[in-house]
Each structure stands twice: as structure tokens, then as C-alpha cells.
Design a protein around this motif. Sequence first.
Motif: not given
Length: 257
Positions: A1-22
Motif C-alpha cells: 500500500m502507498r503513503t498518503v497525506d491527511l489534511n484538514a482546514d483549521l484556524g477557522e474560528s473567529f473571536g469568541r466564535w469557535t469552529l471545530g477542535d483544532d
Amino acid sequence: MRTVDLNADLGESFGRWTLGDDEAMLDVVTSANVACGFHAGDPRGLLRVCEQAAERGVVVGAQVGYRDLAGFGRRFIDLDPADLLADVVYQIGALQGVCAAAGTSVRYVKPHGALYNAVVSHEAQARAVVEAVRRVDPSLPLLGLPGSVLLTLAEAAGIPTVAEAFADRAYTAVGTLVPRSEAGAVLHDPETVAARAVRLVATGRVDAADGTAVHVDAASLCVHGDSPGAVSMATAVRAGLEAAGVTLAPFVALAGQ
């Protein structure tokens, strides 16, 4: 089997508004597409996620998008290419400064949201993104959809390219992403998504929304950090890949960049 990268979009919270668990996502992924303040993210939050990425050895990429905080960068904007070029230059530069303060660096560039989908076929905007990367640092790889105009133009400009697939998004029969406005565009069941990811990496194929098998040869696999249950989803994908004998590693490390 091959090697692969796993990525995610992070750093998308803003001020007191939290999005996701970075922080939790950084324990799972190998590359982090960090927002640059235009579609999401505030300076304090971006510094924090870059510091956490540096601590874990997760590679940071600049997630550039339209200047659209209200729409989270998911609305197409018909920008003058010169404005888009300058916007992308600005975003990469901003995150480079944040990364330097956090003890890491920007290692690649990935368009976000509506811009990501636009540069699949919108030549003027794709050319603006490519030119922005070329002017800032032509050694930075561009991460994008296989077969997109963006990657074609980047290759012609001598910029490294990396093809990407999505574990938790539905595909059309021609290999593009089903628009989020349509039902079923985003997948939410961890077991289903993990199984799709393993098949995609093992065979280079994924079932489209109409049931046809689509060829997708990608070096990086994306799981969205803002989806409900994102950490469980990413964890299931990683566990499924590793159980299948797939090695997880940043694509920039594999390319020697």
C-alpha cells in the motif's frame, strides 16, 4: 500500500466564535490548511494553531480564499484578477509572519471554499492564484483538485502541484465536488467515510453521487475540520488507512520540500 497525506482546514474560528477542535485535529492529520484571515480566522487564533502544529510536527499550508468573512468564503466572487492576485499574496505573507512567530513556516498553498471550486475551471482566477504563488515563493506546492485548470497552469509555471481527494465530500461523475447547496454533498458517517478513504487510496477510485466509479489519483486526502463530528471522522479515516497498511506522512516531506 502507498503513503498518503491527511489534511484538514483549521484556524477557522473567529473571536469568541469557535469552529471545530483544532487541537484535537492536529493529533490526527499530517498537514494543516490554516486560514489566513480573509474567509476565517483571527490573529490570536491563527498564532495558536500554528504554534500547536509546530509542537506536533504537522506541516502548515496557507489556506487562501475570498475576502468574505460573512459567507465563510463559500460564495463565488467575480474579482478582478489583479485584486485576487494581491489578495492571495497578502494572505500568504500574513501567514508566513504568523508561522515565523510560531516556530514553523508556510510549506504549501491551498485555495479555500468557493475559490477552490472556481479555479477548477475559471482560468483567469486560477492564473491569478498561480501568479501570486510564483511571486511569493515558486517552490511552494499548490494543492488542488486533479485535472483542474489551477494545477495545469501551476505545472506550466514550474510550481510544484499536489492532487487532492476528499474523504467526506460527494463527487460528480466528472470528478468535481457536488455543490454544498445540494443534498448529500457532505458525508457524515465515520465508517462510510473511512471505507471510502481506504478504497480511494488503494484503488484510486471513488463512487460518484450517481453510482459511477470516478478515477481520483491523489497524494493528499482532506477531511473537513468544521463538519459535525470532525474529530471522530478524521480519527476513523486515519485508523482505517493505517489498518489497511497505508502510511500517513506530509506530502511535502515525501517530495523533499
